[in-house]
Design a protein around this motif. Structure first.
Motif, mmCIF file in Angstrom:
data_model
loop_
_atom_site.group_PDB
_atom_site.id
_atom_site.type_symbol
_atom_site.label_atom_id
_atom_site.label_comp_id
_atom_site.label_asym_id
_atom_site.label_seq_id
_atom_site.Cartn_x
_atom_site.Cartn_y
_atom_site.Cartn_z
ATOM 1 N N GLN A 17 0.836 -1.200 0.000
ATOM 2 C CA GLN A 17 0.000 0.000 0.000
ATOM 3 C C GLN A 17 0.875 1.256 0.000
ATOM 4 O O GLN A 17 0.582 2.226 -0.698
ATOM 5 C CB GLN A 17 -0.919 0.001 1.230
ATOM 6 C CG GLN A 17 -1.910 1.125 1.272
ATOM 7 C CD GLN A 17 -3.016 0.978 0.247
ATOM 8 O OE1 GLN A 17 -3.340 -0.112 -0.165
ATOM 9 N NE2 GLN A 17 -3.583 2.082 -0.160
ATOM 10 N N ALA A 18 1.961 1.237 0.757
ATOM 11 C CA ALA A 18 2.850 2.398 0.839
ATOM 12 C C ALA A 18 3.579 2.640 -0.481
ATOM 13 O O ALA A 18 3.946 3.771 -0.789
ATOM 14 C CB ALA A 18 3.868 2.196 1.963
ATOM 15 N N ARG A 19 3.767 1.593 -1.283
ATOM 16 C CA ARG A 19 4.477 1.730 -2.561
ATOM 17 C C ARG A 19 3.586 2.199 -3.704
ATOM 18 O O ARG A 19 4.079 2.486 -4.782
ATOM 19 C CB ARG A 19 5.100 0.387 -2.940
ATOM 20 C CG ARG A 19 6.287 0.018 -2.112
ATOM 21 C CD ARG A 19 6.941 -1.253 -2.671
ATOM 22 N NE ARG A 19 7.762 -1.848 -1.636
ATOM 23 C CZ ARG A 19 7.544 -3.033 -1.090
ATOM 24 N NH1 ARG A 19 6.556 -3.783 -1.499
ATOM 25 N NH2 ARG A 19 8.340 -3.492 -0.150
ATOM 26 N N LEU A 20 2.290 2.260 -3.474
ATOM 27 C CA LEU A 20 1.397 2.691 -4.542
ATOM 28 C C LEU A 20 1.672 4.148 -4.890
ATOM 29 O O LEU A 20 1.857 4.977 -3.999
ATOM 30 C CB LEU A 20 -0.064 2.539 -4.119
ATOM 31 C CG LEU A 20 -0.589 1.117 -4.018
ATOM 32 C CD1 LEU A 20 -2.012 1.133 -3.485
ATOM 33 C CD2 LEU A 20 -0.545 0.427 -5.358
ATOM 34 N N PRO A 21 1.693 4.463 -6.162
ATOM 35 C CA PRO A 21 1.919 5.870 -6.531
ATOM 36 C C PRO A 21 0.716 6.715 -6.142
ATOM 37 O O PRO A 21 -0.418 6.232 -6.114
ATOM 38 C CB PRO A 21 2.076 5.807 -8.054
ATOM 39 C CG PRO A 21 1.404 4.557 -8.464
ATOM 40 C CD PRO A 21 1.519 3.604 -7.313
ATOM 41 N N GLU A 22 0.992 7.975 -5.812
ATOM 42 C CA GLU A 22 -0.102 8.867 -5.450
ATOM 43 C C GLU A 22 -0.897 9.271 -6.686
ATOM 44 O O GLU A 22 -2.078 9.546 -6.606
ATOM 45 C CB GLU A 22 0.452 10.102 -4.747
ATOM 46 C CG GLU A 22 0.983 9.780 -3.361
ATOM 47 C CD GLU A 22 1.431 11.025 -2.638
ATOM 48 O OE1 GLU A 22 0.907 12.117 -2.937
ATOM 49 O OE2 GLU A 22 2.298 10.893 -1.770
ATOM 50 N N ARG A 23 -0.211 9.320 -7.807
ATOM 51 C CA ARG A 23 -0.861 9.745 -9.039
ATOM 52 C C ARG A 23 -0.339 8.896 -10.185
ATOM 53 O O ARG A 23 0.845 8.604 -10.265
ATOM 54 C CB ARG A 23 -0.552 11.221 -9.285
ATOM 55 C CG ARG A 23 -1.242 11.781 -10.465
ATOM 56 C CD ARG A 23 -1.037 13.265 -10.548
ATOM 57 N NE ARG A 23 -1.706 13.732 -11.741
ATOM 58 C CZ ARG A 23 -1.436 14.855 -12.336
ATOM 59 N NH1 ARG A 23 -0.527 15.658 -11.840
ATOM 60 N NH2 ARG A 23 -2.087 15.219 -13.412
ATOM 61 N N ILE A 24 -1.215 8.531 -11.061
ATOM 62 C CA ILE A 24 -0.839 7.767 -12.250
ATOM 63 C C ILE A 24 -0.738 8.740 -13.419
ATOM 64 O O ILE A 24 -1.693 9.444 -13.742
ATOM 65 C CB ILE A 24 -1.888 6.678 -12.578
ATOM 66 C CG1 ILE A 24 -2.147 5.784 -11.368
ATOM 67 C CG2 ILE A 24 -1.476 5.871 -13.801
ATOM 68 C CD1 ILE A 24 -0.958 4.959 -10.945
ATOM 69 N N ALA A 25 0.421 8.774 -14.042
ATOM 70 C CA ALA A 25 0.631 9.671 -15.178
ATOM 71 C C ALA A 25 -0.011 9.079 -16.418
ATOM 72 O O ALA A 25 0.017 7.871 -16.636
ATOM 73 C CB ALA A 25 2.125 9.881 -15.416
ATOM 74 N N ASN A 26 -0.594 9.949 -17.238
ATOM 75 C CA ASN A 26 -1.191 9.512 -18.495
ATOM 76 C C ASN A 26 -0.060 9.322 -19.492
ATOM 77 O O ASN A 26 0.589 10.279 -19.875
ATOM 78 C CB ASN A 26 -2.195 10.555 -18.992
ATOM 79 C CG ASN A 26 -2.960 10.081 -20.209
ATOM 80 O OD1 ASN A 26 -2.744 8.972 -20.678
ATOM 81 N ND2 ASN A 26 -3.836 10.908 -20.711
ATOM 82 N N ARG A 27 0.163 8.103 -19.906
ATOM 83 C CA ARG A 27 1.272 7.803 -20.809
ATOM 84 C C ARG A 27 0.849 7.763 -22.269
ATOM 85 O O ARG A 27 1.666 7.561 -23.139
ATOM 86 C CB ARG A 27 1.913 6.491 -20.413
ATOM 87 C CG ARG A 27 2.562 6.578 -19.066
ATOM 88 C CD ARG A 27 3.266 5.309 -18.728
ATOM 89 N NE ARG A 27 3.804 5.400 -17.387
ATOM 90 C CZ ARG A 27 5.015 5.071 -17.057
ATOM 91 N NH1 ARG A 27 5.826 4.583 -17.957
ATOM 92 N NH2 ARG A 27 5.441 5.174 -15.820
#
Length: 122
Positions: free
Chosen positions: A87-97
């Motif tokens: 859970q701590a490793r999850l990114p706060e935001r997912i970039a649109n690639r």
């Protein structure tokens, strides 16, 4: 080398195996035969000797009908520490690639604003 906690846990495990064997009314000789070990090895297992093979422990659990407990010991779905770390490793935001489409014609842009009466606007 072993810590006090490990020694204490092994002694408790050995005691629990002995109690489980006795509850099932299995003699030392019968249990040893089913495990494929000598009575000396069983004594080591039941006293929590750390030198007993893991396979012997697994066989004892199987004979007692509790082998599933060994298989579930570190089940990733029940590993609270591992789940917290994930859970701590999850990114706060997912970039649109995805790259934006290049060279869209004016006609395509105009048509995207139209209302589709058929209900298939995608």
């Amino acid at each position: 080398m072993s810590s006090y906690q490990v020694q204490t846990t092994l002694k408790r495990l050995g005691h629990d195996i002995r109690v489980a064997r006795k509850k099932r009314r299995m003699s030392v000789a019968d249990f040893c035969e089913r495990l494929g070990v000598t009575d000396k090895t069983l004594a080591k297992l039941e006293t929590g000797d750390g030198g007993v093979r893991l396979e012997t422990l697994a066989m004892a659990l199987m004979v007692l009908g509790e082998l599933h407990r060994l298989g579930e010991m570190l089940d990733p779905a029940k590993d609270d520490t591992g789940l917290v770390l994930d859970q701590a490793r999850l990114p706060e935001r997912i970039a649109n690639r995805r790259k934006p489409p290049s060279g869209r014609s004016a006609k395509t842009q105009d048509r995207s604003d139209e209302i589709d009466d058929e209900g298939s606007a995608f």
